[in-house]
Design a protein around this motif. Structure first.
Motif, PDB file in Angstrom:
ATOM      1  N   LEU A  12      12.346   4.974  -6.050  1.00 21.75           N
ATOM      2  CA  LEU A  12      12.822   3.669  -6.001  1.00 21.75           C
ATOM      3  C   LEU A  12      12.475   3.346  -4.952  1.00 21.75           C
ATOM      4  O   LEU A  12      12.359   1.876  -4.758  1.00 21.75           O
ATOM      5  CB  LEU A  12      13.890   4.477  -5.780  1.00 21.75           C
ATOM      6  CG  LEU A  12      15.422   4.730  -6.884  1.00 21.75           C
ATOM      7  CD1 LEU A  12      16.392   5.921  -6.429  1.00 21.75           C
ATOM      8  CD2 LEU A  12      15.932   3.892  -7.474  1.00 21.75           C
ATOM      9  N   PHE A  13      11.579   4.464  -4.128  1.00 26.10           N
ATOM     10  CA  PHE A  13      11.356   3.181  -2.670  1.00 26.10           C
ATOM     11  C   PHE A  13       9.724   2.839  -3.473  1.00 26.10           C
ATOM     12  O   PHE A  13       9.899   1.832  -2.273  1.00 26.10           O
ATOM     13  CB  PHE A  13      11.331   4.373  -1.740  1.00 26.10           C
ATOM     14  CG  PHE A  13      12.028   4.870  -1.129  1.00 26.10           C
ATOM     15  CD1 PHE A  13      13.297   3.688  -0.246  1.00 26.10           C
ATOM     16  CD2 PHE A  13      12.931   5.952  -1.322  1.00 26.10           C
ATOM     17  CE1 PHE A  13      14.665   4.217   0.489  1.00 26.10           C
ATOM     18  CE2 PHE A  13      14.412   6.440  -0.320  1.00 26.10           C
ATOM     19  CZ  PHE A  13      15.248   5.617   0.304  1.00 26.10           C
ATOM     20  N   ALA A  14       9.236   2.989  -3.645  1.00 24.45           N
ATOM     21  CA  ALA A  14       7.891   2.658  -4.076  1.00 24.45           C
ATOM     22  C   ALA A  14       8.338   1.361  -4.883  1.00 24.45           C
ATOM     23  O   ALA A  14       7.824   0.257  -4.502  1.00 24.45           O
ATOM     24  CB  ALA A  14       7.319   3.524  -5.248  1.00 24.45           C
ATOM     25  N   GLY A  15       9.341   0.541  -5.186  1.00 19.98           N
ATOM     26  CA  GLY A  15       9.648  -0.418  -5.992  1.00 19.98           C
ATOM     27  C   GLY A  15      10.242  -1.693  -5.397  1.00 19.98           C
ATOM     28  O   GLY A  15       9.743  -2.597  -4.582  1.00 19.98           O
ATOM     29  N   ALA A  38      11.923  -4.266 -12.225  1.00 27.22           N
ATOM     30  CA  ALA A  38      12.920  -3.000 -12.215  1.00 27.22           C
ATOM     31  C   ALA A  38      13.040  -2.048 -13.626  1.00 27.22           C
ATOM     32  O   ALA A  38      12.845  -0.830 -13.854  1.00 27.22           O
ATOM     33  CB  ALA A  38      14.383  -3.734 -11.580  1.00 27.22           C
ATOM     34  N   LEU A  39      12.457  -3.188 -14.998  1.00 24.85           N
ATOM     35  CA  LEU A  39      12.908  -2.635 -15.669  1.00 24.85           C
ATOM     36  C   LEU A  39      11.565  -1.379 -16.354  1.00 24.85           C
ATOM     37  O   LEU A  39      11.662  -0.032 -17.323  1.00 24.85           O
ATOM     38  CB  LEU A  39      11.332  -3.918 -16.795  1.00 24.85           C
ATOM     39  CG  LEU A  39      11.919  -3.187 -18.352  1.00 24.85           C
ATOM     40  CD1 LEU A  39      13.342  -2.982 -19.016  1.00 24.85           C
ATOM     41  CD2 LEU A  39      11.523  -4.393 -19.327  1.00 24.85           C
ATOM     42  N   PRO A  40      10.072  -1.484 -15.454  1.00 25.51           N
ATOM     43  CA  PRO A  40       9.732   0.014 -15.777  1.00 25.51           C
ATOM     44  C   PRO A  40       9.225   0.967 -14.748  1.00 25.51           C
ATOM     45  O   PRO A  40       9.529   2.045 -15.354  1.00 25.51           O
ATOM     46  CB  PRO A  40       7.615  -0.531 -15.561  1.00 25.51           C
ATOM     47  CG  PRO A  40       8.223  -2.153 -14.458  1.00 25.51           C
ATOM     48  CD  PRO A  40       9.676  -2.987 -15.240  1.00 25.51           C
ATOM     49  N   LEU A  41      10.231   0.242 -13.739  1.00 22.50           N
ATOM     50  CA  LEU A  41      10.281   1.309 -13.235  1.00 22.50           C
ATOM     51  C   LEU A  41      11.505   2.323 -13.638  1.00 22.50           C
ATOM     52  O   LEU A  41      11.707   3.658 -13.314  1.00 22.50           O
ATOM     53  CB  LEU A  41      10.633   1.260 -11.666  1.00 22.50           C
ATOM     54  CG  LEU A  41       9.394   0.769 -11.104  1.00 22.50           C
ATOM     55  CD1 LEU A  41       9.899  -0.104  -9.597  1.00 22.50           C
ATOM     56  CD2 LEU A  41       8.401   2.279 -11.015  1.00 22.50           C
ATOM     57  N   GLY A  85       0.800  -1.276  -0.033  1.00 21.12           N
ATOM     58  CA  GLY A  85      -0.058  -0.009   0.566  1.00 21.12           C
ATOM     59  C   GLY A  85       0.513   1.275   0.278  1.00 21.12           C
ATOM     60  O   GLY A  85       0.329   2.242  -0.966  1.00 21.12           O
ATOM     61  N   VAL A  86       1.994   1.159   1.124  1.00 23.99           N
ATOM     62  CA  VAL A  86       2.543   2.468   1.013  1.00 23.99           C
ATOM     63  C   VAL A  86       3.395   2.799  -0.571  1.00 23.99           C
ATOM     64  O   VAL A  86       3.575   3.899  -0.972  1.00 23.99           O
ATOM     65  CB  VAL A  86       3.879   2.416   1.887  1.00 23.99           C
ATOM     66  CG1 VAL A  86       4.857   2.696   1.893  1.00 23.99           C
ATOM     67  CG2 VAL A  86       3.422   2.155   3.344  1.00 23.99           C
ATOM     68  N   GLY A  87       3.739   1.430  -0.588  1.00 19.61           N
ATOM     69  CA  GLY A  87       4.116   1.515  -2.544  1.00 19.61           C
ATOM     70  C   GLY A  87       3.234   2.403  -3.361  1.00 19.61           C
ATOM     71  O   GLY A  87       4.282   2.824  -4.265  1.00 19.61           O
ATOM     72  N   LEU A  88       2.465   2.085  -4.083  1.00 16.61           N
ATOM     73  CA  LEU A  88       1.237   2.749  -4.321  1.00 16.61           C
ATOM     74  C   LEU A  88       1.286   4.303  -4.168  1.00 16.61           C
ATOM     75  O   LEU A  88       0.887   5.373  -4.962  1.00 16.61           O
ATOM     76  CB  LEU A  88      -0.253   1.806  -4.404  1.00 16.61           C
ATOM     77  CG  LEU A  88      -0.186  -0.015  -4.604  1.00 16.61           C
ATOM     78  CD1 LEU A  88      -1.162  -0.194  -4.527  1.00 16.61           C
ATOM     79  CD2 LEU A  88       0.175   0.345  -6.695  1.00 16.61           C
ATOM     80  N   ALA A  89       1.143   4.161  -3.235  1.00 16.06           N
ATOM     81  CA  ALA A  89       0.871   5.848  -2.130  1.00 16.06           C
ATOM     82  C   ALA A  89       2.182   6.534  -3.158  1.00 16.06           C
ATOM     83  O   ALA A  89       2.052   7.282  -3.681  1.00 16.06           O
ATOM     84  CB  ALA A  89       0.839   5.712  -1.129  1.00 16.06           C
ATOM     85  N   LEU A 100      17.352  -4.470  -7.293  1.00 14.82           N
ATOM     86  CA  LEU A 100      16.172  -3.489  -7.698  1.00 14.82           C
ATOM     87  C   LEU A 100      16.162  -2.492  -7.405  1.00 14.82           C
ATOM     88  O   LEU A 100      16.163  -2.047  -8.553  1.00 14.82           O
ATOM     89  CB  LEU A 100      14.950  -4.227  -6.135  1.00 14.82           C
ATOM     90  CG  LEU A 100      13.908  -2.535  -7.147  1.00 14.82           C
ATOM     91  CD1 LEU A 100      13.520  -3.786  -8.282  1.00 14.82           C
ATOM     92  CD2 LEU A 100      12.440  -3.276  -6.100  1.00 14.82           C
ATOM     93  N   LEU A 101      16.896  -1.714  -6.620  1.00 12.82           N
ATOM     94  CA  LEU A 101      17.269  -0.055  -5.990  1.00 12.82           C
ATOM     95  C   LEU A 101      18.765   0.311  -7.379  1.00 12.82           C
ATOM     96  O   LEU A 101      18.328   0.963  -8.220  1.00 12.82           O
ATOM     97  CB  LEU A 101      17.564  -0.026  -4.977  1.00 12.82           C
ATOM     98  CG  LEU A 101      17.369   0.530  -3.205  1.00 12.82           C
ATOM     99  CD1 LEU A 101      17.771   0.680  -2.741  1.00 12.82           C
ATOM    100  CD2 LEU A 101      16.531   1.547  -4.666  1.00 12.82           C
ATOM    101  N   THR A 102      19.703  -1.024  -6.839  1.00 12.65           N
ATOM    102  CA  THR A 102      20.505  -0.804  -8.091  1.00 12.65           C
ATOM    103  C   THR A 102      20.282  -0.764  -9.862  1.00 12.65           C
ATOM    104  O   THR A 102      20.736   0.241 -10.751  1.00 12.65           O
ATOM    105  CB  THR A 102      21.480  -1.447  -8.058  1.00 12.65           C
ATOM    106  OG1 THR A 102      21.181  -3.085  -7.486  1.00 12.65           O
ATOM    107  CG2 THR A 102      22.664  -1.446  -7.205  1.00 12.65           C
TER     108      THR A 102
END
Ligand code: ATP
Ligand code: MG
Lengths: 220, 829
Positions: free
Chosen positions: B431-434, B760-763, B401-405, B481-483
């Motif tokens: 980045l943090f959403a991911g 990671a791709l779309p983000l 939920g946090v990610g979507l927000a 994921l971040l990297t």
């Protein structure tokens, strides 16, 4: 059938040598059951590990159904264990991510010996039919141990080894579980060895042996 | 410190003696995190130091600059007139950026040493002792100013160009610099210094780039305007400010990458600390039962952290030295090529950075410690949970939920963000959403996999094991994921950059040759069979909204500027532009005017021309990659009327196919010297080569962060294996072959890696879109099409799979022995 011939096994700890088995011989016929007793540190677990092929002997012969398992290499031992031996532990050791049914079927499936009718028969007999879909974390200790017993028997092994299988259970549950283990093992035609400290548990089995100072003595 | 604390400390530290690998991971995480961050900070600091010095030439202030109102260069005769009029502190400067014979970029700076006002006193007017004590005193002076002259090459430049003392650097156009002397002066940076007289004779000119002067008084400024204002322009050139502004984006970019490495480093530390505390939980509980108070335990852990932080920061700053020294030349190249900023290629160390690293190490450790510490000292830690752990927990859903927000927030804030920092805040939201979305996606995929493969027990098992391995791999996979998001974002950015540059070069340098001799007349070219077209551009420089604006006169039928180059306009704009109008002049403007000065289509700008102040109506915009100035395109006929005195610069010549050799021959038959034309094909290749070298820095940082993530994965795999060793021993006790064992063991990791790559791709693409359409616009005022090329991403993913595979193989090699040992303890455990 289980046969040990002049087995020697010792541990070296700093200067001391601990003899777990000294010229130890043992015979147990097919379909027989035995309690293995002895003081803490006598070497019961070590002996069970040797029979299961999880540990090695210093000298002597270990035969399970006429196979010299002390001569098998690691891969052969693994296959042998998979096909012919069932193990039951004090701490159950179920795979937490699998359902009770998948846990019980695990070794049989690995061995390619899964028989769904026999599986249902076992579950029926152990009274765990209604638990099949649950995960280990959703089961009581006694229930978990019955699943573990089903796992150890489902591939219809020649030899079943249980190291203090009821050590984590209360007395009433212990008795039920042991009764179920003995009858299920006999029913499957397996040789059964149970390590225990309890005389009442030993009384469920056809023979009792005591391990001490590296040798076995029969207890009547 | 109490005895209890000491005993506690000794007991807890014993853990690292038995598990040296864990100690190593805490250290590796800290050192890599601090090291990468510090080296980036160090690079930024050195670049900034260079900007501050950018106002100076050889240690002398050049804050004021005098340029010609009409021409791009100032005639030496004007300089002489100025000095005669009493402006003795004015000195001439020639600055050139040229290609060497083998394509390396060379910056040359030349000035008249006699005119340099050393320590505020000109040599001509002072007693000369200041000059004697300067680096130019004595012999140096005469060798520098008399044939064969000398070219002073700073040692790092000499290394870059592979030049040794006495050697003469050859320029692409065939000219030779004076014999090199390896020595550098204050503020010389990456520039080669020669005497003005030498430069004038080498470049065969009587004009200099500009005249410079230290701060001028109000009276001096007024006098200058009165006497020379009609021909010359005086401007305050605080380059320091400009450069810092221009390059802010790159620095923020680097800092972001540095912070990213630090975050990834913190993940490693978190993992290691979490594991070590978890593994010591029993010890800690026993200690508490034996009477160690909670404070003593916390104190012991705090002391332990202090030791870690100091060691980590120390080793980290040590590591940063070779690292930044290795990266610095690439950054210096970036600065020079993209921004025209000259930066020393040696990093500067300052102690402030060490304290910063220490602070970061502490922050990281504290972040990493809080959770495990709370858990370790909590009274009941083994909460019995009957929950099915293979399904996502409420916590996972909350995190999703946090990610979507966060994604929603990014969307809402997108139009609001208007500074570079806010732009980067948007990026971090992505980045943090991911990171927040990852757990739920992994668990849902594994649940889905289990449902789909219901028939097959082994697949079902392998999928179920995902949910058991994921808690251990979670942080490392988040780091990965971040990297990956950052990697894809930056890779696409650089790819888009490169394509935009290529296109720009192709239109801007679409002519095959550029003839520098402005005096050649068009008649010379007509009738030559090799020529396809010849056009020339003329340029006048003015200023608009605080920036230089170049008005460019363009032939309406020139192949390098047509309707396709206009990005935003009405359909008939090009036709209207080429025809012109009597009342108002119509122009196309570069995007910079739109984004930085808020000019829109239909707006009218007022600019100084030779016919007085005139209005210019903007009909549309064109992409102008990397230009730091505003620019207007005006049809050349009109340009000649408005800026009649501007000298034409040269000819762009388009040649028929396969006629290059004929063209070169033809040009020399027209009486042109080989130095008077440039093959633009070569320039294009050179520019792209420079671009690629320039962006090596992002490539290197990307690779480093990936490496840090790989270490994180490796360390968490080891921890996971250790946690689950008895379960693995059980698998073997049931007779599972090693092959089956490693299949079930490895599957979850590769599935999670696949999910990470898929997320990671779309983000990453969103990130590159933000970088181009937000950060770039904010800091430079131009955009470019976002190009997501498959090839570099596929390459990146292949590398990731290989890296994960390597971590897996490395972590698994000692598994067989460890599991065999654990087999014997199954009964007891
Ligand atoms: N790897 C080893 N190295 C050294 N000594 C060992 C090792 N494994 C077991 N021992 C010793 O061998 C002896 C037998 O151990 P074992 O675990 O077989 O006893 P046990 O009869 O199962 O005891 P309990 O009833 O307490 O389970 C003990 O004294 C033990 O300390
Ligand atoms: Mg034991």
């Amino acid at each position: 059938m289980l046969k040990l011939k002049q087995v020697d096994k010792s541990f070296r700890d700093r200067g001391d040598v601990i003899h777990v088995a000294r010229d130890l011989s043992w015979y147990l016929g097919s379909g027989e059951s035995a309690a293995l007793m002895g003081e803490s540190g006598a070497g019961k677990t070590t002996l069970m590990n040797i029979i299961a092929g999880l540990d090695t002997v210093d000298s002597g012969e270990v035969l399970v159904d006429d196979v010299r398992i002390d001569r098998l290499n690691q891969a052969e031992l693994t296959a042998f264990r998979r096909n012919h031996i069932g193990l039951i532990f004090q701490k159950f050791h179920l795979v937490p991510s699998l359902s009770a049914w998948d846990n019980a079927a695990l070794q049989a499936r690995l061995a390619g010996a899964f028989d769904i009718d026999f599986a249902h028969h076992l579950f029926d007999m152990l009274g765990i039919d209604h638990l099949a879909h649950r995960r280990p974390s959703q089961l009581s200790g006694g229930q978990q141990q019955r699943i573990a017993i089903a796992r150890a028997l489902m591939h219809q092994p020649q030899l079943v080894l249980a190291d203090e299988p009821t050590g984590n259970l209360d007395e009433a549950t212990s008795n039920t579980v042991i009764e179920l283990l003995v009858s299920a093992a006999l029913n499957a035609g397996a040789t059964l060895v149970v390590v225990t400290h309890s005389a009442s548990i030993a009384s469920h089995l056809s023979h009792s042996f005591r391990l001490g100072s590296g040798s076995l003595t029969s207890v009547i | 410190m109490t005895r209890v604390t000491l005993v506690t400390l000794a007991t807890t530290l014993a853990f690292y003696r038995q598990n040296p690998l864990q100690a190593l991971f805490v250290l590796v995480g800290l050192v890599l995190g601090c090291g990468l961050y510090t080296s980036v900070a160090q690079i930024n600091a050195s670049a900034e130091a260079s900007y501050a010095e950018a106002d100076q030439i050889l240690g002398v202030s050049a804050q004021w600059r005098i340029t010609d109102r009409v021409s791009t260069e100032v005639a030496v005769s004007d300089y002489i007139r100025l000095r005669r009029a009493g402006f003795t502190r004015v000195y001439p400067v020639i600055e050139k950026r040229l290609a060497s014979e083998d394509g390396a970029l060379i910056s040359i700076i030349a000035t008249d040493l006699l005119a340099l006002p050393f320590i505020g006193v000109g040599v001509g007017s002072g007693d000369g002792s200041a000059f004697e004590n300067s680096p130019f005193g004595g012999d140096s002076w005469s060798r520098l100013t008399q044939p064969p002259y000398e070219a002073w090459v700073p040692s790092q430049t000499a290394a870059r160009l592979a030049v040794t003392g006495g050697q003469q650097i050859r320029l692409r156009e065939g000219k030779r610099l004076p014999p090199a002397v390896i020595r550098s002066q204050a503020q010389q940076r990456d520039q080669i210094f020669i005497d003005l007289g030498a430069a004038l004779s080498i470049f065969e000119t009587d004009r200099v780039s500009y005249l410079a002067a230290p701060p001028l008084t109000e009276t001096e400024q007024r006098r200058f305007a009165d006497q020379f204002g009609d021909r010359l322009m005086l401007s305050n050139q605080s380059k320091a400010l400009n450069l810092a502004q221009l390059t802010q984006s790159l620095h923020t970019n680097l800092t972001a990458l540095g912070l990213l490495s630090f975050v990834v480093g913190t993940f490693i530390v978190f993992n290691a600390v979490n594991f070590s505390l978890h593994a010591r939980q029993q010890t800690l509980r026993v200690l508490r039962d034996l009477g160690a108070v909670r404070q003593a335990i916390v104190a012991a852990i705090a002391i332990e952290s202090l030791v870690w932080a100091v060691t980590g920061a120390l080793l980290g700053t040590l590591l940063a030295q070779p690292l930044s020294a290795a990266l610095m030349p690439a950054v210096a190249a970036t600065m020079q090529n993209i921004y025209g900023a000259s930066v020393s290629s040696l990093p500067v160390f300052n102690t402030g950075l060490f304290w910063e690293a220490l602070l970061l190490a502490f922050t990281g450790l504290i972040l990493a410690l809080v959770l495990p510490l709370l858990r370790a000292t909590a009274i009941s830690s083994d909460e019995f949970s009957a929950r099915d752990k293979t399904l996502p927990s409420r916590h996972d859903f909350a995190l999703a939920g946090v990610g979507l927000a966060l994604l929603l927030l990014t969307y809402v804030c997108y139009p609001i963000a208007s500074s570079v920092v806010q732009g980067f805040a948007l990026l971090s939201l992505i980045l943090f959403a991911g990171v927040a979305l990852l757990p739920i996606i992994v668990l849902l995929v594994s649940a889905l996999g289990r449902t789909v493969t219901r028939q097959y027990w082994l697949a079902r098992w392998a999928f179920a094991d995902v949910s058991l391995q994921f808690p251990h791999l979670r942080l490392a996979m988040m780091a990965l994921l971040l990297t990956l998001i950052a990697n894809i974002g930056v890779t696409s950015l650089v790819g888009s950059f490169r394509l935009a540059l290529t296109e720009w070069l192709e239109t801007r340098l679409s002519a095959d040759f550029y003839v520098t001799a402005g005096g050649v007349e068009i008649e010379s070219f007509t009738g030559q069979d090799w020529i396809r077209a010849a056009h020339r551009r003329t340029i006048a420089e003015r200023s608009y909204a605080g920036r230089t604006i170049t008005v460019v006169g363009i032939d309406v039928d020139a192949p390098d500027f047509g309707p396709d180059n206009i990005i935003d306009s009405t359909p008939d704009a090009f036709a209207r532009w080429s025809v012109g109008d009597v009342g108002v002049d119509r122009v196309f403007a570069n995007e910079q005017l739109r984004y930085l000065a808020g000019v829109e289509i239909g707006d009218t700008l007022e600019l100084e021309t030779e016919l007085g102040l005139r209005p210019f109506e903007v009909l549309g915009f064109f992409h102008d990659y990397g230009n730091v100035n505003f620019s207007l395109h005006l049809p050349s006929e009109r340009f000649e009327q408005l800026y009649a005195s501007v000298e034409p610069q040269g000819w762009g010549i388009w040649v028929h196919q396969n006629k290059h050799a004929a063209a070169e021959l033809g040009l020399s038959q027209l009486g042109l010297q080989p130095t008077q034309w440039v093959s633009q094909r070569d320039v294009r290749t050179l520019s792209l080569a420079i671009f690629d070298r320039t962006f090596a820095i992002t490539g290197a940082l990307n690779a480093l962060t990936l490496l840090v993530a790989a270490v994180a994965i490796f360390s968490s795999l080891l921890a996971a294996y250790q946690f689950r060793r008895s379960e693995y021993a059980l698998w073997r006790s049931l007779g599972m072959s090693w092959f089956g064992f490693f299949t079930v063991l490895g599957f979850p990791m590769f599935l999670i890696t696949a999910v990470v790559m898929a997320v990671a791709l779309p983000l990453g693409i969103v990130l590159s879109w933000l970088l181009i359409h937000k950060i770039n616009v904010i800091s430079f005022g131009w955009t470019m099409p976002v190009i997501v090329a498959a090839e570099p991403i596929v390459f990146l993913f292949v590398v990731v799979v290989l890296v994960v595979l390597a971590a897996f193989v490395l972590a698994s090699t000692r598994q067989q022995a460890a599991v065999n040992k654990a087999l014997k303890n199954l009964a007891g455990e």
